[in-house]
Design an enzyme around this catalytic site. Structure first.
Site, PDB file in Angstrom:
ATOM      1  N   SER A  16     -15.888 -65.458  15.577  1.00  0.00           N
ATOM      2  CA  SER A  16     -15.430 -65.951  14.062  1.00  0.00           C
ATOM      3  C   SER A  16     -14.920 -67.232  14.422  1.00  0.00           C
ATOM      4  O   SER A  16     -13.878 -67.783  13.544  1.00  0.00           O
ATOM      5  CB  SER A  16     -14.492 -65.093  13.291  1.00  0.00           C
ATOM      6  OG  SER A  16     -15.297 -63.631  13.351  1.00  0.00           O
ATOM      7  N   LYS A 189      -1.885 -73.870  23.450  1.00  0.00           N
ATOM      8  CA  LYS A 189      -2.186 -73.378  24.617  1.00  0.00           C
ATOM      9  C   LYS A 189      -3.667 -73.528  25.046  1.00  0.00           C
ATOM     10  O   LYS A 189      -4.406 -73.160  24.280  1.00  0.00           O
ATOM     11  CB  LYS A 189      -1.784 -71.874  24.631  1.00  0.00           C
ATOM     12  CG  LYS A 189      -0.398 -71.519  24.878  1.00  0.00           C
ATOM     13  CD  LYS A 189       0.411 -72.037  26.041  1.00  0.00           C
ATOM     14  CE  LYS A 189       1.580 -71.990  26.030  1.00  0.00           C
ATOM     15  NZ  LYS A 189       2.443 -72.703  26.921  1.00  0.00           N
ATOM     16  N   THR A 190      -3.877 -74.053  26.343  1.00  0.00           N
ATOM     17  CA  THR A 190      -5.199 -74.448  26.589  1.00  0.00           C
ATOM     18  C   THR A 190      -5.931 -73.500  27.550  1.00  0.00           C
ATOM     19  O   THR A 190      -7.072 -73.451  27.785  1.00  0.00           O
ATOM     20  CB  THR A 190      -5.205 -75.964  27.316  1.00  0.00           C
ATOM     21  OG1 THR A 190      -4.531 -75.821  28.623  1.00  0.00           O
ATOM     22  CG2 THR A 190      -4.656 -77.096  26.603  1.00  0.00           C
ATOM     23  N   GLY A 356     -27.649 -54.653  -3.980  1.00  0.00           N
ATOM     24  CA  GLY A 356     -27.378 -53.458  -3.231  1.00  0.00           C
ATOM     25  C   GLY A 356     -28.313 -52.431  -3.147  1.00  0.00           C
ATOM     26  O   GLY A 356     -29.421 -52.518  -3.588  1.00  0.00           O
ATOM     27  N   CYS A 383     -30.957 -58.567  -8.634  1.00  0.00           N
ATOM     28  CA  CYS A 383     -31.418 -57.523  -7.840  1.00  0.00           C
ATOM     29  C   CYS A 383     -31.100 -56.177  -8.342  1.00  0.00           C
ATOM     30  O   CYS A 383     -31.385 -55.929  -9.498  1.00  0.00           O
ATOM     31  CB  CYS A 383     -31.570 -57.676  -6.271  1.00  0.00           C
ATOM     32  SG  CYS A 383     -32.977 -56.894  -5.607  1.00  0.00           S
ATOM     33  N   HIS A 509     -33.322 -63.061  -5.475  1.00  0.00           N
ATOM     34  CA  HIS A 509     -31.879 -63.527  -5.172  1.00  0.00           C
ATOM     35  C   HIS A 509     -31.945 -65.204  -5.215  1.00  0.00           C
ATOM     36  O   HIS A 509     -32.073 -66.047  -4.250  1.00  0.00           O
ATOM     37  CB  HIS A 509     -31.719 -63.233  -3.740  1.00  0.00           C
ATOM     38  CG  HIS A 509     -31.543 -61.800  -3.413  1.00  0.00           C
ATOM     39  ND1 HIS A 509     -30.322 -61.041  -3.386  1.00  0.00           N
ATOM     40  CD2 HIS A 509     -32.380 -60.872  -3.506  1.00  0.00           C
ATOM     41  CE1 HIS A 509     -30.671 -59.679  -3.225  1.00  0.00           C
ATOM     42  NE2 HIS A 509     -32.003 -59.492  -3.239  1.00  0.00           N
ATOM     43  N   GLU A 511     -29.313 -66.933  -5.002  1.00  0.00           N
ATOM     44  CA  GLU A 511     -27.951 -67.354  -4.173  1.00  0.00           C
ATOM     45  C   GLU A 511     -28.803 -67.857  -2.825  1.00  0.00           C
ATOM     46  O   GLU A 511     -28.251 -68.451  -2.203  1.00  0.00           O
ATOM     47  CB  GLU A 511     -27.426 -66.231  -3.855  1.00  0.00           C
ATOM     48  CG  GLU A 511     -27.522 -64.954  -2.944  1.00  0.00           C
ATOM     49  CD  GLU A 511     -28.191 -63.888  -3.701  1.00  0.00           C
ATOM     50  OE1 GLU A 511     -28.659 -64.364  -4.849  1.00  0.00           O
ATOM     51  OE2 GLU A 511     -28.302 -62.833  -3.483  1.00  0.00           O
TER      52      GLU A 511
HETATM   53  N1  GLN Z   1     -32.074 -51.222  -4.165  1.00  0.00           N
HETATM   54  C1  GLN Z   1     -32.898 -51.944  -4.982  1.00  0.00           C
HETATM   55  C2  GLN Z   1     -34.453 -52.050  -4.764  1.00  0.00           C
HETATM   56  O1  GLN Z   1     -34.468 -51.822  -3.406  1.00  0.00           O
HETATM   57  C3  GLN Z   1     -32.194 -53.446  -5.242  1.00  0.00           C
HETATM   58  C4  GLN Z   1     -32.167 -54.087  -3.805  1.00  0.00           C
HETATM   59  C5  GLN Z   1     -31.350 -55.425  -3.685  1.00  0.00           C
HETATM   60  O2  GLN Z   1     -30.313 -55.517  -4.768  1.00  0.00           O
HETATM   61  N2  GLN Z   1     -31.613 -56.388  -2.976  1.00  0.00           N
HETATM   62  O3  GLN Z   1     -35.142 -52.465  -5.405  1.00  0.00           O
END
Ligand code: GLN
Length: 535
Positions: A16, A189-190, A356, A383, A509, A511
């Site tokens: 990390s 500290k190194t 999810g 999704c 998605h 994002e």
């Molecule tokens: N679980 C849901 C599906 O498989 C949505 C998947 C997700 O949110 N990436 O369709």
């Protein structure tokens, strides 16, 4: 064109430390000097890809345009460089072994004993060179996951040793370590850095550049000390001080001359100074917001900040674009229900229901979608978040009180979300979802179209379940509109409620495609709507 140069980024002392950000920053600087650059991540775990990993284990799973389920560092690479990565950019020990074992079964090594050296290391080297051989890149930056000294990293460091030996000046190694500050002693500290470099030397690799993550500036004397003990020149000891934002790091690395060190080591000309004007403009907007909004992110992995990495970063990009600070308030979906909703969802200006899998926290996500719809709060469902909005609408507007997704309730009477036809016979979990970029055709005359300003878009997917087209007319009549459809198989990819300030659900998605240079239009539009609605 000169030979492709291979830069390895290793990590010592602790995980990390931000190898991904250092790699992405170095790539950004080289690219800003006019060098074509790509970044690759080698992960030492045995999963073939992170697609089967629980986000608690490894943070978000990032999906590329070509449908690879990859490490979240690839998200940083794309966000910094604004270029697509692919399956070749993320390789795991699992994939390496799978390839070698498949070759062994085919008889490719007939007669030989198949061993870590040379067969596994050869396969690692092949994966690294593959990107260079495309002829597209001046620099291939390869980030080695894990920490030097880990048993599982050994074959990778050995592969670096061999490539180094074979390539000479076409290869350089950047080692990222930690220089801790001991408050009691009042000193940096190194020693941990010295030890991690010693560990690398035992494995036959001398780093060329040492990047020191630190909470305090490194004095010259300390740089000299590290240089002396670690066989590098003081100019090759680079300070990487804690930054307010990951997006500051390319500028900090420019000040420290990380790119110049790498160019010197690989005997490449400096060309022009890195042009980071638009990056600086972005940072200015990010740091000088004139407005502020709070957006509730309703999800079940909120204890772990890396679980929704790309969503958070998309809000950073979209916030800067609107010169608006977006405070993302994490709300645990398991805490949201009819009794708690007013308290849990109060004081937020917009709601995002997260993606999810599985039933945990699903009821809270459905309640959050209902709350946003009824209280006219701008809403973005991604999704599973879109699926929850559809389920909620079926239950509370269409009156199908037990409507559900067959993912959670296989025997539901109203399967408004159902498994896709081509998913029905799939048993294997790894890499079998609907993955990567698919086309979507937008209808005109709605907010989503006004945001994209074009008819045909491509967005990235990762799911098995879909809007059930059997119900499409009922939804349309009641006001939840399918405004984006896959032109090939008619799958509903976007729904929008018109009679609402801003209510959008997307099966894909967005994002994954937001970058500093091109913030995703849906996030920009969402933040703008939240801002306007707040006023
Ligand atoms: N679980 C849901 C599906 O498989 C949505 C998947 C997700 O949110 N990436 O369709």
């Amino acid at each position: 064109m000169a030979n492709t140069k291979y830069i390895f980024v290793t990590g010592g002392v602790s995980s990390s430390l931000g190898k991904g950000i250092i790699s992405a920053s170095l790539a950004k600087l080289l690219k800003a000097r006019g060098y074509s650059t790509t970044i690759q991540k080698l992960d030492p775990y045995i999963n073939v890809d992170p697609g089967t990993l629980n986000p608690y284990e490894h943070g978000e799973c990032y999906v590329t345009e070509d449908g690879a389920e990859t490490d979240l560092d690839l998200g940083h690479y794309e966000r910094f460089l604004n270029t697509n990565t692919s399956q070749e950019n993320n390789v795991t020990t699992g994939r390496i072994y799978q390839t070698v074992i498949n070759k062994e079964r085919r008889g490719d090594y007939l007669g030989e004993t198949v061993q870590v050296i040379p067969h596994i290391t050869d396969e690692i080297k092949r994966s690294v060179r593959l990107l260079g051989q495309s002829g597209k890149y001046d620099f291939v930056i390869t980030e080695i996951g894990g920490t030097v000294g880990d048993i599982e990293s050994l074959p990778y460091i050995e592969a670096v040793r061999q490539i180094r030996w074979e390539m000479g000046k076409d290869c350089a190694v950047v080692h990222l370590t930690l220089v801790p500050y001991l408050a009691a002693a009042g000193e940096l500290k190194t020693k941990p850095t010295q030890h991690s470099v010693k560990t690398m030397l035992e494995q036959g690799v001398q780093p060329d550049v040492i990047v020191c993550r630190t909470e305090h500036h490194l004095p010259g004397s300390l740089r000299k000390k590290i240089a002396l003990f670690c066989n590098v020149s003081p100019s090759s000891v680079i300070e990487s001080i804690d930054a307010k934002s990951i997006y500051d790091v390319p500028l900090l690395m420019r000040e420290e001359g990380l790119d110049i060190e790498v160019l010197n080591k690989t005997e490449m000309p400096r060309r022009s100074d890195p042009d980071l004007k638009s990056w600086e403009k972005f940072l200015f907007k990010l740091k000088n917001p004139t407005e502020k909004v709070t957006i509730g992110l309703v999800g079940k992995y909120i204890e772990l900040q890396d679980a929704y990495k790309s969503i958070n970063e998309s809000f950073v990009h979209a916030g800067a674009m609107n010169q608006c600070k977006v405070d993302v308030k994490l709300i645990h979906s398991e805490d949201v229900n009819q009794k708690t909703k007013n308290q849990k969802l109060k004081d937020i200006d917009g709601i995002l229901v997260a993606p999810g899998f599985g039933g945990r926290g699903i009821d809270g996500k459905i309640v959050a979608a209902q709350y946003a719809r009824e209280n006219k709060i701008p809403f973005l469902g991604i999704c599973l978040g879109m699926q929850c909005a559809v389920i909620e609408f079926a239950r509370n507007v269409l009156g199908y009180t037990d409507a559900h997704s067959t993912e959670m309730e296989p025997k539901t009477k109203y399967p408004v979300i159902d498994i896709m036809e081509e998913q029905k016979d799939i048993d294997n979990k790894g890499g079998t979802m609907r993955l990567g970029a698919y086309p979507c055709r937008l209808q005109k005359g709605n907010k989503v179209y006004d945001i994209y300003k074009k008819t045909d878009i491509f967005e990235r997917h990762r799911h098995r379940f879909e809007f059930n087209n059997k119900y499409i007319e009922e939804f349309r009549k009641a006001g939840m509109m399918p405004v984006g459809i896959n032109p090939k198989d008619n799958l509903v990819e976007i729904v929008e409620i018109f009679d609402h300030p801003w209510f959008v659900g997307v099966q894909f998605h967005p994002e994954y495609k937001s970058t500093v240079a091109e913030p995703h239009p849906l996030f920009v539009g969402f933040v703008k709507a939240v801002l306007e609605n707040k006023k």
